[in-house]
Motif scaffolding. Structure first.
Motif, PDB file in Angstrom:
ATOM      1  N   TYR A   1      -1.931   4.243   8.567  1.00  0.00           N
ATOM      2  CA  TYR A   1      -2.132   4.309   7.117  1.00  0.00           C
ATOM      3  C   TYR A   1      -1.902   2.948   6.469  1.00  0.00           C
ATOM      4  O   TYR A   1      -2.596   2.573   5.516  1.00  0.00           O
TER       5      TYR A   1
ATOM      6  N   GLU B   1      -5.076   1.991   4.167  1.00  0.00           N
ATOM      7  CA  GLU B   1      -4.925   2.018   2.704  1.00  0.00           C
ATOM      8  C   GLU B   1      -5.451   0.747   2.056  1.00  0.00           C
ATOM      9  O   GLU B   1      -6.261   0.808   1.113  1.00  0.00           O
TER      10      GLU B   1
ATOM     11  N   ARG C   1      -2.261  10.571   3.559  1.00  0.00           N
ATOM     12  CA  ARG C   1      -1.071   9.793   3.868  1.00  0.00           C
ATOM     13  C   ARG C   1      -0.386  10.292   5.131  1.00  0.00           C
ATOM     14  O   ARG C   1       0.536   9.654   5.637  1.00  0.00           O
TER      15      ARG C   1
END
Length: 795
Positions: free
Chosen positions: A497, A501, A545
């Motif tokens: 992540y 992201e 997430r």
């Protein structure tokens, strides 16, 4: 005093003219050998020669080349369009299958990365009651039936990668074939063959376009890619030969009108053609070929050779009036013009060599080829030509005409001599300053680095290639203008992540940037899978997430959106075009984002795709442009300073060339021509040709000033002796290259227009601005004193 033995001359002169048969024999042997080499020169180019291999973007591409299947930039795209109906019919799909197989066996195709709807690697994925399900878009059970075609359609709609290969209106589909620079020889697998772009281009026409359009009248085939573009340009080399022949005929006719002597006309043209033969032969010896971007070098050699040849013939004609023999006239002309000619040629060669600073292989070859061509002119036009004239002589008609020109008044030259007068000179300098300032402002505000049009600017907008590009741009959701950002992480870190992201944020910024059509990456696939697993709800089309969810979302995707070790994930950015402004805007955004978000274990690196390569090339050109011109002028200025030992004389020769460069760049901006690999060398090469005019004019002008003539009268005598040759050379070469404007290849037409402009303006600068500058920079009394001092010292 007319006895050649009493006019000893220099050691070099005695060596040449006392051994004339040996000189001609050696030149003949060299010509035969290099002609044999020249006829063996083949059209040749390379994708890697066209790119700056040491630029960070290109270095990144080479470093991760094995992980970037089909994204390196050297691809062929073949689009099969259905005239009627859409792609979902058996006849169309069978034609597509046969073409896929035919392309598979074309020389140089990277077969492992070949993609089309028939590629097993192009797969579909969808959610079923049992979880994720997937397979090949065209199943193994396909039999051309209505049921099979329906199944194919459903599979295609479930494949993001498959939809990239199909037009938005489902009336065409694409075969994408990455190419290899070297590939195994089918007859000898241990041997590598170099990709022949011209052969590949012809095979694409014959084995793909012509064959399948004839076989199935319901399809139209469009082909784009670097190899096809270069193949079309190489085919245009034949047309260049035709224009060279026209230029040769124009030059021959005008040269005869200039000399009124068929013998000297043949001698000048022949020795200049010998220079071209030597240049092409030497290019073959050093291992180069003729590529689309160096095809103007033989013409430049011809132009420079004619320039020096005209000066030699003009000088011999003038000397023949007071010499008893053609040998004595040739020796006197050699003695008078060898040094200025040699300096002009050295200035040309040094200026061309500065192009080596540009980190692009094709420009390196152009610089070496041009330097070799200029070097051989020393032997062919400065040595062989006067030796040949010493045997064949000049016709009595030409000699008598030269005598008459020397004694009769010349109203036209008298009028032009006012450029050196006290009333006209300041006006000329004011006009030159106004042109320089306005030209510099215009080029500064309008001239751009790179391409300014979509498609291939080297070809006409209505060429088949550019029409094919236009079709793909209008009908596909993704284009060939692809830029790849490589997101580099530790092994097995590409799905973290913490990596995805910032990648998601970069994609959002890019998709909201002018010029970006779309962007795809591992994030795209993850969002789609998560959404699909949640009943297709758009609320779930977001980056999770939860690391386990992220890992599961990309575990079964068929797209190659990360490498085998999960240490690099490419971000694919599809641009609207590859215009200079678009590339600059997107690369700046990516670099700014990388500067803010790079950290240990995460790097955003520009590194692949046609558009990224073009951006790297533009940056190299932008860095080199000013440096190259400065070095060219420093080298030319240094040669002039060494020759004339005068800063003022150097300024008189170099400043008109600088004005031509400024106005040449302004003209490029006005015509919408960007500075790029194909066009940048022209300005530097134009300086090399233009310096000849100034050196010859100033050399004669200083001679008359040393005799004590006032500046304006000295310039009038210069025009009577050398000005005629300078004016003729500029007009002759401009008329010859102006024919290029009618070429079907836009690159050649643009270069023809630019060279015509530079030939004329360099010639006019030497005749108009040089004497005006001399009015304020040159002190005639000082030159007379220096001459007297040298005379006293000699005695």
């Amino acid at each position: 005093m007319n006895d050649p033995q009493q006019e000893q001359g220099t050691a070099l002169e005695r060596l040449i003219f006392n051994n004339r048969p040996i000189v001609i024999g050696l030149c003949l042997v060299v010509t035969v050998f290099l002609a044999w080499q020249a006829v063996r020169v083949l059209p040749e180019t390379s994708f890697e020669k066209m790119i700056p291999q040491h630029h960070p973007i290109i270095a990144n591409m080479f470093k991760y080349r094995s992980d970037l299947e089909g994204l390196g930039g050297n691809n062929i795209s073949i689009v099969v369009e259905a005239k009627e109906g859409d792609i979902f019919n058996a006849e169309y799909l069978e034609t597509l299958r046969q073409m896929h197989d035919e392309v598979f066996f074309l020389p140089g195709v990277d077969r492992s990365a070949l993609t089309s709807l028939w590629s097993p690697a192009i797969r579909w994925v969808k959610v079923t009651e049992d979880g994720l399900s997937g397979g090949e878009i065209i199943p193994q059970t396909y039999d051309g039936s209505a049921a099979s075609i329906t199944e194919l359609r459903n599979n295609l709609l479930s494949s993001q990668e498959g939809l990239r290969l199909v037009a938005k209106n489902f009336k065409s589909s694409m075969i994408n074939a990455p190419l290899l620079e070297s590939y195994p020889d089918p007859d000898n697998p241990g041997k590598l063959l170099k990709l022949d772009y011209q052969r590949l281009s012809h095979e694409l026409e014959e084995k793909i376009r012509d064959k399948y359009q004839a076989q199935n009248p319901n399809v139209v085939i469009h082909i784009t890619g670097f190899a096809k573009k270069v193949g079309d340009l190489i085919d245009g080399l034949i047309q260049v030969v035709g224009f060279f022949a026209i230029c040769l005929l124009i030059t021959f006719a005008l040269l005869y009108l200039f000399t009124w002597c068929i013998r000297s006309t043949i001698a000048v043209v022949t020795t200049t053609l010998v220079a071209v033969i030597w240049q092409i032969g030497l290019v073959r010896l050093v291992g180069f070929g003729i590529d689309p971007y160096s095809m103007l070098v033989p013409f430049l050699v011809f132009a420079i050779g004619i320039s020096h040849g005209v000066q030699k013939i003009n000088g011999i004609a003038l000397q023949s009036g007071s010499a008893d023999t053609s040998l004595l006239a040739a020796r006197r002309t050699f003695r008078q013009l060898f040094l200025p000619g040699m300096i002009a040629i050295l200035a040309d060669a040094v200026g061309f060599i500065t192009l080596m600073l540009i980190d692009i292989g094709v420009i390196h070859e152009l610089a070496i080829g041009a330097s070799l061509g200029v070097a051989v002119i020393v032997f062919t036009n400065l040595i062989l030509l006067p030796v040949a004239i010493s045997y064949i002589g000049i016709s009595r008609k030409a000699i008598q005409r030269s005598k008459n020109d020397a004694i009769r008044p010349h109203p036209f030259w008298r009028l032009l001599s006012n450029f050196a007068g006290p009333k006209v000179a300041p006006i000329s300098i004011f006009i030159a300053l106004a042109l320089a300032v306005s030209g510099f402002w215009y080029q500064k505000t309008h001239l751009q680095i790179g391409d300014l049009d979509s498609g291939a600017p080297e070809l006409r907008p209505d060429s088949r290639y550019n029409l094919d590009v236009d079709f793909i741009t209008k009908n596909y959701s993704v284009t060939n203008d692809l830029m790849v950002v490589m997101v580099v992480t530790p092994e097995d870190g590409c799905t973290a992540y913490s990596m995805m992201e910032p990648l998601d944020r970069l994609m959002w910024k890019l998709t909201n940037t002018e010029g970006v059509q779309s962007a795809e990456s591992l994030v795209t696939a993850s969002k789609l899978v998560v959404m699909a697993l949640n009943e297709g709800s758009l609320k779930w089309q977001a980056l999770s997430r939860n690391q386990s969810v992220l890992d599961n979302s990309v575990s079964n995707i068929g797209q190659k959106l990360f490498n085998n070790t999960c240490s690099m994930a490419p971000l694919l950015i599809f641009l609207d075009d590859h215009k200079a402004a678009t590339l600059a805007r997107v690369t700046k955004l990516i670099r700014d984002f990388a500067a803010e978000n790079d950290r240990p274990g995460l790097q955003f690196m520009l590194g692949a795709g046609d558009a990224a390569i073009e951006a790297a090339t533009n940056e190299v050109i932008a860095r080199s442009e000013i440096l190259i011109l400065l070095l060219v002028y420093l080298c030319v200025g240094a040669m002039c300073l060494i020759t004339f030992r005068s800063i003022a004389a150097t300024a008189c020769i170099v400043l008109p060339l600088i004005l031509t460069s400024i106005l040449g760049n302004a003209l490029m901006a006005f015509l919408g021509i960007g500075v790029k690999v194909a066009t940048m060398p022209v300005i530097a090469l134009g300086v090399g040709i233009g310096v000849d005019y100034g050196i010859y004019v100033y050399s004669r002008l200083s001679t008359f000033l040393r005799e004590g003539l006032p500046l304006q009268e000295a310039y009038y005598q210069t025009l009577k002796s050398t000005g005629r040759a300078v004016l003729f050379t500029g007009l002759c070469l401009a008329l010859g290259v102006e024919t290029w404007v009618y070429s079907a290849i836009k690159f050649q037409a643009d270069m023809g227009l630019m060279l015509t402009f530079m030939f004329l303006l360099n010639m006019w600068g030497a005749l108009w601005l040089l004497p005006a500058l001399a009015r304020y920079l040159i002190d005639p009394n000082k030159i007379v004193k220096q001459s007297a001092g040298r005379f006293s010292l000699a005695h």
